[in-house]
Write a protein that holds these residues in place. Sequence first.
Motif, PDB file in Angstrom:
ATOM      1  N   LEU A  38       1.368 -10.935  -1.467  1.00 25.64           N
ATOM      2  CA  LEU A  38      -0.014 -11.425  -1.450  1.00 25.64           C
ATOM      3  C   LEU A  38      -0.139 -12.835  -0.880  1.00 25.64           C
ATOM      4  O   LEU A  38      -1.081 -13.141  -0.149  1.00 25.64           O
ATOM      5  CB  LEU A  38      -0.581 -11.368  -2.867  1.00 25.64           C
ATOM      6  CG  LEU A  38      -2.073 -11.641  -2.985  1.00 25.64           C
ATOM      7  CD1 LEU A  38      -2.728 -10.634  -3.948  1.00 25.64           C
ATOM      8  CD2 LEU A  38      -2.343 -13.044  -3.512  1.00 25.64           C
ATOM      9  N   ILE A  42      -3.066 -14.762   2.048  1.00 25.05           N
ATOM     10  CA  ILE A  42      -4.119 -15.602   1.461  1.00 25.05           C
ATOM     11  C   ILE A  42      -3.881 -17.058   1.872  1.00 25.05           C
ATOM     12  O   ILE A  42      -2.725 -17.474   1.986  1.00 25.05           O
ATOM     13  CB  ILE A  42      -4.097 -15.364  -0.085  1.00 25.05           C
ATOM     14  CG1 ILE A  42      -5.490 -15.169  -0.595  1.00 25.05           C
ATOM     15  CG2 ILE A  42      -3.364 -16.410  -0.831  1.00 25.05           C
ATOM     16  CD1 ILE A  42      -5.543 -14.544  -1.966  1.00 25.05           C
ATOM     17  N   ASP A  59     -12.050  -8.485   1.654  1.00 27.31           N
ATOM     18  CA  ASP A  59     -10.684  -8.898   1.297  1.00 27.31           C
ATOM     19  C   ASP A  59     -10.160  -8.184   0.052  1.00 27.31           C
ATOM     20  O   ASP A  59      -8.955  -8.100  -0.155  1.00 27.31           O
ATOM     21  CB  ASP A  59     -10.629 -10.420   1.103  1.00 27.31           C
ATOM     22  CG  ASP A  59     -10.525 -11.134   2.454  1.00 27.31           C
ATOM     23  OD1 ASP A  59     -10.319 -10.436   3.469  1.00 27.31           O
ATOM     24  OD2 ASP A  59     -10.654 -12.376   2.481  1.00 27.31           O
ATOM     25  N   VAL A  60     -11.089  -7.700  -0.779  1.00 27.98           N
ATOM     26  CA  VAL A  60     -10.628  -6.918  -1.937  1.00 27.98           C
ATOM     27  C   VAL A  60      -9.873  -5.698  -1.415  1.00 27.98           C
ATOM     28  O   VAL A  60      -8.778  -5.372  -1.883  1.00 27.98           O
ATOM     29  CB  VAL A  60     -11.820  -6.506  -2.842  1.00 27.98           C
ATOM     30  CG1 VAL A  60     -11.377  -5.495  -3.892  1.00 27.98           C
ATOM     31  CG2 VAL A  60     -12.424  -7.727  -3.522  1.00 27.98           C
ATOM     32  N   GLU A  61     -10.450  -5.030  -0.429  1.00 33.08           N
ATOM     33  CA  GLU A  61      -9.775  -3.845   0.151  1.00 33.08           C
ATOM     34  C   GLU A  61      -8.517  -4.235   0.921  1.00 33.08           C
ATOM     35  O   GLU A  61      -7.512  -3.536   0.884  1.00 33.08           O
ATOM     36  CB  GLU A  61     -10.728  -3.092   1.089  1.00 33.08           C
ATOM     37  CG  GLU A  61     -11.627  -2.101   0.398  1.00 33.08           C
ATOM     38  CD  GLU A  61     -10.894  -1.054  -0.437  1.00 33.08           C
ATOM     39  OE1 GLU A  61      -9.837  -0.543  -0.012  1.00 33.08           O
ATOM     40  OE2 GLU A  61     -11.362  -0.755  -1.555  1.00 33.08           O
ATOM     41  N   ILE A  63      -6.597  -7.168   0.687  1.00 32.56           N
ATOM     42  CA  ILE A  63      -5.549  -7.948   0.014  1.00 32.56           C
ATOM     43  C   ILE A  63      -5.223  -7.415  -1.387  1.00 32.56           C
ATOM     44  O   ILE A  63      -4.052  -7.331  -1.769  1.00 32.56           O
ATOM     45  CB  ILE A  63      -5.997  -9.442  -0.088  1.00 32.56           C
ATOM     46  CG1 ILE A  63      -6.229 -10.001   1.318  1.00 32.56           C
ATOM     47  CG2 ILE A  63      -4.967 -10.259  -0.844  1.00 32.56           C
ATOM     48  CD1 ILE A  63      -6.861 -11.379   1.334  1.00 32.56           C
ATOM     49  N   ILE A  64      -6.275  -7.077  -2.125  1.00 34.29           N
ATOM     50  CA  ILE A  64      -6.055  -6.721  -3.535  1.00 34.29           C
ATOM     51  C   ILE A  64      -5.634  -5.254  -3.695  1.00 34.29           C
ATOM     52  O   ILE A  64      -4.576  -4.955  -4.275  1.00 34.29           O
ATOM     53  CB  ILE A  64      -7.322  -7.004  -4.386  1.00 34.29           C
ATOM     54  CG1 ILE A  64      -7.745  -8.476  -4.242  1.00 34.29           C
ATOM     55  CG2 ILE A  64      -7.101  -6.611  -5.841  1.00 34.29           C
ATOM     56  CD1 ILE A  64      -6.720  -9.487  -4.697  1.00 34.29           C
ATOM     57  N   MET A  65      -6.440  -4.360  -3.149  1.00 36.87           N
ATOM     58  CA  MET A  65      -6.198  -2.924  -3.400  1.00 36.87           C
ATOM     59  C   MET A  65      -4.800  -2.450  -2.975  1.00 36.87           C
ATOM     60  O   MET A  65      -4.202  -1.635  -3.675  1.00 36.87           O
ATOM     61  CB  MET A  65      -7.291  -2.066  -2.746  1.00 36.87           C
ATOM     62  CG  MET A  65      -8.599  -2.118  -3.518  1.00 36.87           C
ATOM     63  SD  MET A  65      -8.391  -1.510  -5.221  1.00 36.87           S
ATOM     64  CE  MET A  65      -9.963  -1.948  -5.953  1.00 36.87           C
ATOM     65  N   VAL A  68      -2.547  -2.833  -5.966  1.00 39.52           N
ATOM     66  CA  VAL A  68      -2.993  -2.378  -7.289  1.00 39.52           C
ATOM     67  C   VAL A  68      -2.249  -1.101  -7.688  1.00 39.52           C
ATOM     68  O   VAL A  68      -2.126  -0.170  -6.894  1.00 39.52           O
ATOM     69  CB  VAL A  68      -4.525  -2.118  -7.290  1.00 39.52           C
ATOM     70  CG1 VAL A  68      -4.958  -1.403  -8.577  1.00 39.52           C
ATOM     71  CG2 VAL A  68      -5.292  -3.434  -7.152  1.00 39.52           C
TER      72      VAL A  68
END
Length: 483
Positions: A38, A42, A59-61, A63-65, A68
């Motif tokens: 990550l 970022i 960015d949720v899709e 970087i984060i997802m 998860v």
Amino acid sequence: MDTTEFRKRGKEMVDYIADYIEKIEERQVYPDVEPGYLRALIPEFAPETPERFEDILKDVERIIMPGVTHWHSPYFFAYFPTANSFPALLGDMLSGAIGCIGFSWASSPACTELETVMMDWLGKMINLPPQFLAGKDGEGGGVIQGTASEATLVAMLAARTKAIHRIQLDNENLTQGEIIGRLVAYTSDQAHSSVEKDVLIAGVKIKQVPTDDSFSARGSALRKVIDADKAAGLIPFFLCATLGTTTCCSFDNLLELGPICNKENIWMHIDAAYAGSAFICPEFRYLLNGVEYADSFNFNPHKWLLVNFDCSAMWVKKRLDLTCAFKIDPVYLKHDHDESGCITDYRHWQIPLGRRFRSLKMWFVFRMYGVSGLQEYIRKHIRIAHEFKDLVLQDDRFEICADVILGLVCFRLKGSNELNEVLLKNINDARKIHLVPCHLREKFVLRFAICARTVESSHIQFAWKHITTMASVLLKKQEQSTE
Ligand SMILES: Cc1ncc(COP(=O)(O)O)c(C=O)c1O
């Protein structure tokens, strides 16, 4: 962001969440990323100027997802379930908006009073003895802790204080330090590791009670350990019994342990973190028989009762045991109604001062599902677990390793631990389903826990097909290598 934009973005976020949950099955249950993935995606510093919501959501899709683990995928069968429901999400949203810190009645009366009433509702749902309920003038009551680990710690620290006071009454010359050095807590050899951690914090000794062939702690085994410890000059003061162990969902025998604890002045705490939710079904309530001997009882609605994390429900028979142990009252926290009558200042029931309005999400869930809806949900998970057990039993290459009582099935290939370790690795590496193992005595065992709210029989059939395919490939390879 002003309220006009919040209305717009809030609706977009609800749509994003609804899509996420609706299509979660299409996502790979376990991520492919490597440690440190990550940081590379970022910036090194927080932005100097405001950024746009659309960009953050993108960015949720991005970087984060990808990082998860999808605990709510119907292909997630690891650990134990963690609850997720729309009413709980909505309740939590409101809790965030009210944003009060309910450390005392006066700091937000509704926050305190709803919690007391919700804990009474839940206590009645599982038919707890009335001594555990606050009612209008009871001596007991319930509190929402963050986790089961904290509940055990709170019980242990309160028990420690109580034991010190009792022992000092008869032995004025003994210092607190001398007494703590001799205090010993008990738990079974199948108890969750959090009990061991709690003991490190409390600074007391711990002894494991060996379990029987069903992985249950029995009275005779506890009696033996206590007698040896007393003969060695130790002071038994606390037992953490487990209903629904993490390894294999076994149940300690409260009806045997309880009377011994009561006779020996040992505080009995019951950790039913996972299994407790099942007690709302009358047909599983027998598993809680013996709770009447306990001083405190805890389970996690945030595991299996559709109330999102965190919500760990703890009851005590005598709330003074907690409030006497943890009461510190600086003038800035005092108010006109301190701990009088039905008034509770929950800061005295827990370790931190601050606390969120967590009872709102319970209230929403209990009202929108109703007890019958929650019972139906629990029963469905248990039915599906038994369906999986039957599939395992039909394949004589496999064995079931512990009684299937609720929603957990422990199984393995008949054969060595190494074989099962490779099988689990192959299953998880394929990323189609996700499982974690446990040790039952000397055996390496695969745990199959029914977790997702949306899991159906078809997902179990898929998972079993995947497991047996992996097993066939592995056994064939093994056969070839020995030829
Ligand atoms: C029996 C038992 N006790 C305690 C815990 C720890 O729960 P928490 O994360 O709420 O501390 C678990 C977690 O799975 C558990 O199964």
